[in-house]
Design an enzyme around this catalytic site. Structure first.
Site, PDB file in Angstrom:
ATOM      1  N   SER A  21     -23.421 -64.886   2.989  1.00 28.37           N
ATOM      2  CA  SER A  21     -22.907 -63.758   3.752  1.00 28.37           C
ATOM      3  C   SER A  21     -23.197 -62.460   3.010  1.00 28.37           C
ATOM      4  O   SER A  21     -23.692 -62.468   1.877  1.00 28.37           O
ATOM      5  CB  SER A  21     -21.390 -63.893   3.971  1.00 28.37           C
ATOM      6  OG  SER A  21     -20.714 -63.878   2.723  1.00 28.37           O
ATOM      7  N   ASP A  42     -24.987 -71.002  -2.299  1.00 26.39           N
ATOM      8  CA  ASP A  42     -23.607 -70.568  -2.112  1.00 26.39           C
ATOM      9  C   ASP A  42     -22.722 -71.801  -2.235  1.00 26.39           C
ATOM     10  O   ASP A  42     -23.224 -72.930  -2.318  1.00 26.39           O
ATOM     11  CB  ASP A  42     -23.408 -69.893  -0.751  1.00 26.39           C
ATOM     12  CG  ASP A  42     -22.327 -68.811  -0.805  1.00 26.39           C
ATOM     13  OD1 ASP A  42     -21.194 -69.133  -1.204  1.00 26.39           O
ATOM     14  OD2 ASP A  42     -22.616 -67.658  -0.463  1.00 26.39           O
ATOM     15  N   ASN A  95     -26.089 -62.508  -7.388  1.00 25.93           N
ATOM     16  CA  ASN A  95     -25.275 -61.776  -6.423  1.00 25.93           C
ATOM     17  C   ASN A  95     -23.894 -62.393  -6.191  1.00 25.93           C
ATOM     18  O   ASN A  95     -22.978 -61.687  -5.763  1.00 25.93           O
ATOM     19  CB  ASN A  95     -26.023 -61.709  -5.088  1.00 25.93           C
ATOM     20  CG  ASN A  95     -25.160 -61.187  -3.966  1.00 25.93           C
ATOM     21  OD1 ASN A  95     -24.946 -59.984  -3.832  1.00 25.93           O
ATOM     22  ND2 ASN A  95     -24.644 -62.099  -3.142  1.00 25.93           N
ATOM     23  N   TYR A 161     -11.673 -57.552 -12.462  1.00 27.97           N
ATOM     24  CA  TYR A 161     -12.927 -57.328 -11.750  1.00 27.97           C
ATOM     25  C   TYR A 161     -13.748 -56.242 -12.436  1.00 27.97           C
ATOM     26  O   TYR A 161     -14.946 -56.399 -12.695  1.00 27.97           O
ATOM     27  CB  TYR A 161     -12.605 -56.924 -10.311  1.00 27.97           C
ATOM     28  CG  TYR A 161     -13.794 -56.799  -9.394  1.00 27.97           C
ATOM     29  CD1 TYR A 161     -14.314 -57.920  -8.757  1.00 27.97           C
ATOM     30  CD2 TYR A 161     -14.381 -55.565  -9.141  1.00 27.97           C
ATOM     31  CE1 TYR A 161     -15.403 -57.816  -7.894  1.00 27.97           C
ATOM     32  CE2 TYR A 161     -15.471 -55.445  -8.282  1.00 27.97           C
ATOM     33  CZ  TYR A 161     -15.975 -56.577  -7.661  1.00 27.97           C
ATOM     34  OH  TYR A 161     -17.053 -56.461  -6.814  1.00 27.97           O
ATOM     35  N   LYS A 165     -17.406 -56.718 -14.231  1.00 28.14           N
ATOM     36  CA  LYS A 165     -18.568 -55.999 -13.714  1.00 28.14           C
ATOM     37  C   LYS A 165     -19.154 -55.054 -14.771  1.00 28.14           C
ATOM     38  O   LYS A 165     -20.380 -54.882 -14.851  1.00 28.14           O
ATOM     39  CB  LYS A 165     -18.188 -55.224 -12.457  1.00 28.14           C
ATOM     40  CG  LYS A 165     -17.888 -56.099 -11.248  1.00 28.14           C
ATOM     41  CD  LYS A 165     -19.109 -56.901 -10.812  1.00 28.14           C
ATOM     42  CE  LYS A 165     -18.899 -57.579  -9.470  1.00 28.14           C
ATOM     43  NZ  LYS A 165     -20.087 -58.333  -9.020  1.00 28.14           N
TER      44      LYS A 165
END
Length: 257
Positions: A21, A42, A95, A161, A165
């Site tokens: 997605s 995925d 990703n 998070y 990142k």
């Protein structure tokens, strides 16, 4: 034009994680449309194989694999299967991601932190290391890590998070330095507010208000707009771009007021 400066990925093989997605799916579709062999991975192998089958029905080259990027053994196994199926790997797009917002004083903070670091950071280096034998054989080896503008400026209660990142941006630079002598480029994209599953639950009015107040373009981005930057970094011609962190954020980081 030199062959090494080609602006085509036709015939190259790209592995895209989190491809069921959002930005991952858009990336897989953009690469396939440009003639690349695309490996979609995925958590749901069925979901990515359905997308791959739809691409094959258009005469494009794609196949899906189930992969939990938090599973080290599964990473090694799937990367080997991808290379075996397509005859190598030329580009890796890290990703796959999760949401990991949690207040510092929440009882679940440590669990959220551990999962965020595992999926959003550790998985990146494991995938790169698993793919290295094939990337080293490629004439145009490319690695693109997807981070976030949360790596550059944080939102309230998002420290797991944001930290993970930010780690991706540092990992990108370090890998670029280490692998540069082999001609392997490593770059990082920091998407801003994008219309994906992670933002689907944000009310439309709140999205519009945020975009008007914070972005130069006054709108949320589309997954395809991130995918095209990923494609650009994977072109054979993008051979002198490495160690870069590139916001694709509609001007979010540029705007003060």
């Amino acid at each position: 034009m030199e062959q090494g400066l080609s602006r085509s990925v036709r015939g190259l093989t790209v592995l895209v994680t989190g491809a069921a997605s959002g930005m991952g799916r858009a990336t897989a579709e953009v690469f396939a449309a440009e003639g690349a062999n695309v490996a979609l991975t995925d958590l749901s192998g069925e979901a990515v194989e359905q997308i791959a089958a739809a691409l094959r029905a258009q005469g494009l080259s794609a196949r899906g694999w189930a992969l939990d990027v938090g599973d080290h053994a599964a990473i090694r196994d799937v990367v080997g299967q991808v290379a075996g199926h397509f005859g190598g790997i030329d580009a890796l797009v890290n990703n796959a991601g999760i949401s990991a917002f949690c207040p510092l004083d929440d009882d679940s903070y440590d669990a959220v932190w551990d999962r965020a670091v595992l999926v959003l950071l550790t998985a990146h280096q494991r995938l790169v290391r698993a793919a290295l034998p094939w990337l080293r054989r490629s004439a145009s080896p490319r690695i693109v890590n997807i981070a976030s503008t949360e790596a550059l400026g944080a939102t309230n209660r998002d420290s797991p998070y944001s930290a993970a990142k930010a780690g991706v941006t540092g990992l990108t630079r370090a890998m670029a330095v280490e692998l540069g002598k082999e001609g392997i480029t490593v770059n990082c994209i920091c998407p801003g507010p994008i219309l994906t599953g992670m933002t689907a639950n944000v009310p439309e009015g709140d999205k519009a208000t945020f975009a008007q107040r914070r972005t130069a373009l006054r709108r949320y981005g589309r997954p395809e707009e991130v995918a095209h930057m990923t494609l650009s970094l994977c072109l054979p011609a993008a051979s002198y771009i490495t160690g870069a962190t590139i916001p694709v954020d509609g001007g979010l980081m540029a705007r003060n007021a």
